[in-house]
Design a protein around this motif. Structure first.
Motif, mmCIF file in Angstrom:
data_model
loop_
_atom_site.group_PDB
_atom_site.id
_atom_site.type_symbol
_atom_site.label_atom_id
_atom_site.label_comp_id
_atom_site.label_asym_id
_atom_site.label_seq_id
_atom_site.Cartn_x
_atom_site.Cartn_y
_atom_site.Cartn_z
ATOM 1 N N GLY B 6 -60.782 21.782 -85.187
ATOM 2 C CA GLY B 6 -61.643 22.145 -84.013
ATOM 3 C C GLY B 6 -62.760 23.220 -84.493
ATOM 4 O O GLY B 6 -63.475 23.578 -83.684
ATOM 5 N N PHE B 7 -62.579 23.416 -85.913
ATOM 6 C CA PHE B 7 -63.501 24.493 -86.234
ATOM 7 C C PHE B 7 -64.892 23.987 -86.922
ATOM 8 O O PHE B 7 -65.465 24.723 -87.447
ATOM 9 N N LEU B 161 -67.293 26.687 -93.240
ATOM 10 C CA LEU B 161 -67.228 27.338 -92.316
ATOM 11 C C LEU B 161 -68.424 27.642 -91.402
ATOM 12 O O LEU B 161 -68.626 27.407 -90.122
ATOM 13 N N MET B 165 -69.899 25.823 -87.949
ATOM 14 C CA MET B 165 -69.303 26.164 -86.693
ATOM 15 C C MET B 165 -69.811 25.571 -85.672
ATOM 16 O O MET B 165 -70.946 25.269 -85.292
ATOM 17 N N PRO B 166 -69.019 25.453 -84.575
ATOM 18 C CA PRO B 166 -69.380 24.853 -83.232
ATOM 19 C C PRO B 166 -70.120 25.720 -82.391
ATOM 20 O O PRO B 166 -69.506 26.753 -82.298
ATOM 21 N N GLY B 167 -71.031 25.044 -81.486
ATOM 22 C CA GLY B 167 -71.538 25.767 -80.694
ATOM 23 C C GLY B 167 -71.966 27.310 -80.782
ATOM 24 O O GLY B 167 -72.039 28.190 -80.015
ATOM 25 N N VAL B 168 -72.722 27.379 -81.963
ATOM 26 C CA VAL B 168 -73.081 28.457 -82.223
ATOM 27 C C VAL B 168 -74.754 28.668 -82.277
ATOM 28 O O VAL B 168 -75.374 27.815 -83.147
ATOM 29 N N THR B 179 -70.080 36.800 -93.018
ATOM 30 C CA THR B 179 -68.969 37.046 -92.133
ATOM 31 C C THR B 179 -67.573 36.415 -92.542
ATOM 32 O O THR B 179 -66.714 37.423 -92.617
ATOM 33 N N PHE B 180 -67.491 35.439 -93.160
ATOM 34 C CA PHE B 180 -66.285 34.903 -93.379
ATOM 35 C C PHE B 180 -65.820 35.068 -95.015
ATOM 36 O O PHE B 180 -64.982 35.400 -95.267
#
Lengths: 106, 232
Positions: B6-7, B161, B165-168, B179-180
């Protein structure tokens, strides 16, 4: 020798310069969980449920114990094959395909 | 690192699957070939497979940070078995971990194999070969391979990642990557040192006890246990 000390020192110094443990909520929390939480925070998307929910009762404990036991057994068995068999006589010496002998030292 | 289901958006999940599968196919071919050529390859394959599965699942606490993480194991596998074979081992380990241990997921398996298997193996093997070429001892070259291979895995995961990344919207790739990356590094740097010591120690041990194995794998040419005493 000097190169080794320099390299190890650089890595240690670098690691200490980075702000430590600013994000962990629980002691010994996994970085995977930290990243999952950050991802949820940034994107608003949550991780999907795992195929097997190992948080139910002792299921997780069982699976990790079983996995560790299996991996340990395979590792130990193969380790003995490769390194554990002592050469007690000339008959036991392992002969390689090229005709050489791989007799352990001593 | 195990990226959870999902990520990653679909196109990136498929992309990583595609990229990893090319390398894994070569790995399967190498296993078939080398098990016929080298007599002790099968037991070594079994030993290293179990080690990679266990190492990549083992959460090691890092007292400096109060958090825990796991090494990769693939740099060591790449040195001992070859980089492409190491990638196949990572598929097996990560698949089992995704199904039975809630670590990673099936849709992100390609991405996880690419970071831990492909990048960890190639960087580890490359550093080891380069180290030997410039005259480092066997143990120290393997140690550096373990350290840099481990860090490369987590750099790649951060990139995966950030890319997937979804929806960003409105976050730059570099900012997302950092960030990661900054979440991983405090815990991963000390663990990379541990992985380096384990990798160097393992290769040095084999060089001392069964130097013929390293000769047959093409890691050393000389019969003597070169560099074994200089193990990290």
């Amino acid at each position: 020798m000097r190169l080794r000390i320099t390299m190890v020192s650089l890595v240690l110094i670098f690691s200490l310069l980075i702000p430590l443990a600013a994000y962990a909520e629980q002691k010994w929390e996994g970085t995977d969980d930290l990243v999952d939480r950050k991802m949820e925070e940034v994107s608003g998307v949550f991780a999907k449920e795992p195929l097997i929910d190992i948080s139910e009762g002792n299921l997780g404990l069982f699976l990790f114990a079983a996995g560790g036991f299996t991996a340990g057994t395979i590792f130990g068995y193969q380790w003995r094959k490769l390194f554990g068999e002592k050469v007690s006589s000339e008959d036991d010496q392992r002969i390689l395909p090229d005709g050489g002998c791989n007799c352990p030292k001593g | 690192m195990h990226i959870q289901d999902g990520f990653l958006v679909g196109k990136w999940a498929v992309t990583w699957y595609g990229a990893a599968s090319v390398f894994v196919a070569k790995g399967i071919y190498d296993i078939t070939r080398r098990t016929k050529e080298v007599i002790m390859y099968k037991p070594l394959l079994g030993l290293v497979s179990a080690a990679v599965f266990f190492i990549s699942l083992l959460p090691i606490p890092v007292p400096l940070t109060g958090t825990s993480s796991h090494p990769a194991g693939t740099p060591m596998a790449a040195i001992l078995l070859g980089p492409f074979v190491s990638m196949v081992l990572s598929v097996v380990a990560l698949l089992l971990q995704a199904i039975f241990f809630a670590h990673g997921g099936l849709s992100t398996l390609g991405a996880n194999v690419f970071s831990m298997g492909v990048v960890g193996s190639l960087v580890g093997y490359g550093v080891f070969r380069f180290g030997r070429r410039i005259g480092l001892s066997l143990g120290f070259a393997a140690c550096m391979a373990g350290i840099l291979g481990d860090l490369a895995v987590y750099c790649t995961t951060s990139l995966e990642l950030a890319l997937g990344m979804p929806g960003v919207h409105g976050i730059s790739l570099i900012k997302a990557f950092l960030t990661f990356f900054t979440l991983f590094m405090p815990t991963q740097l000390p663990l990379a040192l541990v992985e380096g010591l384990v990798t160097g120690g393992m290769v040095s041990y084999i060089a001392r006890v069964r130097p013929d194995i390293l000769r047959h794998l093409g890691l050393t040419n000389k019969p003597e246990t070169e560099g074994a005493n200089n193990a990290a």
